[in-house]
Design a protein around this motif. Structure first.
Motif, PDB file in Angstrom:
ATOM      1  N   ASN A  38      11.762   9.841  36.562  1.00  0.00           N
ATOM      2  CA  ASN A  38      11.828   8.780  37.578  1.00  0.00           C
ATOM      3  C   ASN A  38      11.798   9.350  39.006  1.00  0.00           C
ATOM      4  O   ASN A  38      12.021  10.527  39.212  1.00  0.00           O
ATOM      5  CB  ASN A  38      13.100   7.949  37.346  1.00  0.00           C
ATOM      6  CG  ASN A  38      13.114   6.690  38.192  1.00  0.00           C
ATOM      7  OD1 ASN A  38      12.102   5.984  38.279  1.00  0.00           O
ATOM      8  ND2 ASN A  38      14.240   6.401  38.829  1.00  0.00           N
ATOM      9  N   LYS A  39      11.515   8.478  39.954  1.00  0.00           N
ATOM     10  CA  LYS A  39      11.374   8.782  41.396  1.00  0.00           C
ATOM     11  C   LYS A  39      10.066   9.518  41.663  1.00  0.00           C
ATOM     12  O   LYS A  39       9.987  10.388  42.536  1.00  0.00           O
ATOM     13  CB  LYS A  39      12.582   9.560  41.970  1.00  0.00           C
ATOM     14  CG  LYS A  39      13.935   8.927  41.615  1.00  0.00           C
ATOM     15  CD  LYS A  39      15.085   9.469  42.445  1.00  0.00           C
ATOM     16  CE  LYS A  39      16.424   8.953  41.888  1.00  0.00           C
ATOM     17  NZ  LYS A  39      17.589   9.423  42.659  1.00  0.00           N
ATOM     18  N   LYS A  81      18.677   5.062  36.278  1.00  0.00           N
ATOM     19  CA  LYS A  81      18.721   4.205  35.079  1.00  0.00           C
ATOM     20  C   LYS A  81      18.938   2.739  35.446  1.00  0.00           C
ATOM     21  O   LYS A  81      18.198   1.860  34.996  1.00  0.00           O
ATOM     22  CB  LYS A  81      19.857   4.682  34.139  1.00  0.00           C
ATOM     23  CG  LYS A  81      19.666   6.115  33.677  1.00  0.00           C
ATOM     24  CD  LYS A  81      20.837   6.600  32.836  1.00  0.00           C
ATOM     25  CE  LYS A  81      22.152   6.677  33.591  1.00  0.00           C
ATOM     26  NZ  LYS A  81      22.171   7.649  34.697  1.00  0.00           N
ATOM     27  N   ALA A  97      11.114   3.273  40.059  1.00  0.00           N
ATOM     28  CA  ALA A  97      11.752   1.951  40.170  1.00  0.00           C
ATOM     29  C   ALA A  97      11.466   1.385  41.553  1.00  0.00           C
ATOM     30  O   ALA A  97      11.303   0.177  41.722  1.00  0.00           O
ATOM     31  CB  ALA A  97      13.251   2.079  39.939  1.00  0.00           C
ATOM     32  N   LYS A  98      11.363   2.287  42.531  1.00  0.00           N
ATOM     33  CA  LYS A  98      11.126   1.859  43.917  1.00  0.00           C
ATOM     34  C   LYS A  98       9.753   1.191  44.051  1.00  0.00           C
ATOM     35  O   LYS A  98       9.649   0.081  44.571  1.00  0.00           O
ATOM     36  CB  LYS A  98      11.210   3.079  44.838  1.00  0.00           C
ATOM     37  CG  LYS A  98      10.983   2.805  46.290  1.00  0.00           C
ATOM     38  CD  LYS A  98      11.374   4.019  47.125  1.00  0.00           C
ATOM     39  CE  LYS A  98      11.048   3.824  48.579  1.00  0.00           C
ATOM     40  NZ  LYS A  98       9.616   4.118  48.860  1.00  0.00           N
ATOM     41  N   ILE A 126      23.948   3.066  30.407  1.00  0.00           N
ATOM     42  CA  ILE A 126      25.143   3.898  30.235  1.00  0.00           C
ATOM     43  C   ILE A 126      25.310   4.838  31.429  1.00  0.00           C
ATOM     44  O   ILE A 126      24.368   5.529  31.828  1.00  0.00           O
ATOM     45  CB  ILE A 126      25.049   4.648  28.888  1.00  0.00           C
ATOM     46  CG1 ILE A 126      25.093   3.597  27.753  1.00  0.00           C
ATOM     47  CG2 ILE A 126      26.176   5.670  28.743  1.00  0.00           C
ATOM     48  CD1 ILE A 126      24.729   4.119  26.397  1.00  0.00           C
ATOM     49  N   GLY A 167      22.719   9.287  38.756  1.00  0.00           N
ATOM     50  CA  GLY A 167      21.836   9.104  39.901  1.00  0.00           C
ATOM     51  C   GLY A 167      20.353   9.272  39.629  1.00  0.00           C
ATOM     52  O   GLY A 167      19.558   9.354  40.566  1.00  0.00           O
ATOM     53  N   ARG A 171      25.206   2.546  43.702  1.00  0.00           N
ATOM     54  CA  ARG A 171      26.540   2.247  43.201  1.00  0.00           C
ATOM     55  C   ARG A 171      26.602   2.740  41.761  1.00  0.00           C
ATOM     56  O   ARG A 171      25.857   2.245  40.903  1.00  0.00           O
ATOM     57  CB  ARG A 171      26.811   0.749  43.269  1.00  0.00           C
ATOM     58  CG  ARG A 171      28.302   0.439  43.341  1.00  0.00           C
ATOM     59  CD  ARG A 171      28.569  -1.038  43.543  1.00  0.00           C
ATOM     60  NE  ARG A 171      28.521  -1.719  42.269  1.00  0.00           N
ATOM     61  CZ  ARG A 171      28.177  -2.988  42.104  1.00  0.00           C
ATOM     62  NH1 ARG A 171      27.812  -3.718  43.129  1.00  0.00           N
ATOM     63  NH2 ARG A 171      28.176  -3.531  40.905  1.00  0.00           N
ATOM     64  N   ALA A 172      27.447   3.732  41.517  1.00  0.00           N
ATOM     65  CA  ALA A 172      27.527   4.341  40.182  1.00  0.00           C
ATOM     66  C   ALA A 172      27.921   3.307  39.139  1.00  0.00           C
ATOM     67  O   ALA A 172      28.797   2.476  39.378  1.00  0.00           O
ATOM     68  CB  ALA A 172      28.549   5.476  40.190  1.00  0.00           C
ATOM     69  N   ASP A 207       7.662   8.571  43.147  1.00  0.00           N
ATOM     70  CA  ASP A 207       7.195   8.300  44.516  1.00  0.00           C
ATOM     71  C   ASP A 207       7.558   9.438  45.456  1.00  0.00           C
ATOM     72  O   ASP A 207       7.114   9.471  46.601  1.00  0.00           O
ATOM     73  CB  ASP A 207       7.813   6.978  45.022  1.00  0.00           C
ATOM     74  CG  ASP A 207       9.339   6.968  44.918  1.00  0.00           C
ATOM     75  OD1 ASP A 207      10.013   7.191  45.943  1.00  0.00           O
ATOM     76  OD2 ASP A 207       9.860   6.760  43.799  1.00  0.00           O
ATOM     77  N   PHE A 244      14.658  -3.940  43.738  1.00  0.00           N
ATOM     78  CA  PHE A 244      15.049  -2.541  43.973  1.00  0.00           C
ATOM     79  C   PHE A 244      15.914  -2.443  45.222  1.00  0.00           C
ATOM     80  O   PHE A 244      15.663  -3.135  46.206  1.00  0.00           O
ATOM     81  CB  PHE A 244      13.820  -1.640  44.159  1.00  0.00           C
ATOM     82  CG  PHE A 244      14.167  -0.215  44.511  1.00  0.00           C
ATOM     83  CD1 PHE A 244      14.575   0.677  43.525  1.00  0.00           C
ATOM     84  CD2 PHE A 244      14.119   0.227  45.827  1.00  0.00           C
ATOM     85  CE1 PHE A 244      14.937   1.991  43.844  1.00  0.00           C
ATOM     86  CE2 PHE A 244      14.465   1.541  46.155  1.00  0.00           C
ATOM     87  CZ  PHE A 244      14.869   2.417  45.158  1.00  0.00           C
ATOM     88  N   THR A 245      16.918  -1.586  45.168  1.00  0.00           N
ATOM     89  CA  THR A 245      17.685  -1.283  46.382  1.00  0.00           C
ATOM     90  C   THR A 245      17.926   0.223  46.487  1.00  0.00           C
ATOM     91  O   THR A 245      18.090   0.897  45.473  1.00  0.00           O
ATOM     92  CB  THR A 245      19.029  -2.040  46.418  1.00  0.00           C
ATOM     93  OG1 THR A 245      19.773  -1.590  47.554  1.00  0.00           O
ATOM     94  CG2 THR A 245      19.856  -1.810  45.163  1.00  0.00           C
TER      95      THR A 245
END
Ligand code: GTP
Ligand code: MG
Length: 184
Positions: free
Chosen positions: A130-131, A25, A163-164, A69, A22, A42-43, A133, A37-38
């Motif tokens: 990451n994240k 990646k 990524a957002k 991965i 989560g 979904r793992a 934002d 981006f969404t």
């Protein structure tokens, strides 16, 4: 992975994208390769692939084969297989969840123990927080501490990414490719 046709150089590089469940990646790869981006999670199961083609300069074409991965694979026994012949890696953590940063050392140790260049040297590795934002938690809020951390743990560089909001993803990829080209 270097085929010369006249003056044009064509490189194919296998790049790993690893880190806890989560952390983003798949989202980073979707943003980088598909400009998309969404929020929907979904793992990843096992491994997914994406190909990014870069017109690096007028003489050089670079194909990045990105291996996305699943975070849950850290507890599996497939990483040795997935890591084989990789020439670069991103390790991703989530700046809002400190426990994902604490796992970075485990991912790095797993990587370095399972993949090296023929001369035994480590493959280039860039750390992504990451994240960015969102609200940061822990030492990621201190750039000087992060730089020290990267020196201590053999990361070539680190970036905060989103990524957002599409922050620093192209920059981080360019940085990793530069390190790989310097090893080639
Ligand atoms: P696994 O496949 O389980 O290992 O997870 P993953 O690392 O691939 O994470 P994924 O890309 O699926 O993202 C997990 C969740 O975080 C999703 O709901 C994404 O929308 C969200 N997410 C990813 N990147 C960002 C970001 O930069 N900012 C924000 N706010 N959310 C993000
Ligand atoms: Mg995923």
């Amino acid at each position: 992975a270097n085929q010369s046709t006249g003056k044009l150089k064509d490189h194919l590089y296998k790049i790993l994208v690893i880190g806890d469940v989560g952390t983003g990646k798949t989202s980073i790869i979707k943003r980088y390769v598909h400009r998309f981006f969404t929020q929907h999670y979904r793992a990843t199961i096992g491994v997914d692939f994406a190909l990014k083609v870069i017109n690096w300069d007028e003489n050089t074409l670079i194909r990045l084969q990105l291996w996305d991965i699943a975070g849950q694979e850290r507890f599996g026994n497939m990483t040795r297989v997935y890591y084989k012949e990789a020439v670069g890696a991103f390790i991703v953590f989530d700046v809002t969840r400190k426990e994902t940063f604490d796992s970075v050392v485990n991912w790095k140790a797993d990587l370095d123990s399972k993949v090296q260049f023929p001369d035994g040297s480590k493959i280039p590795c860039v750390l992504l927080g990451n994240k960015c934002d969102r609200q940061k938690e822990g030492i990621v809020a201190s750039p000087s501490k992060m730089e020290e951390y990267c020196r201590e743990h053999d990361f070539n560089a680190w970036f905060e990414t989103s990524a957002k909001d599409n922050i620093n993803i192209d920059e981080a990829a360019r940085c990793l490719v530069e390190k790989i080209l310097a090893c080639d």
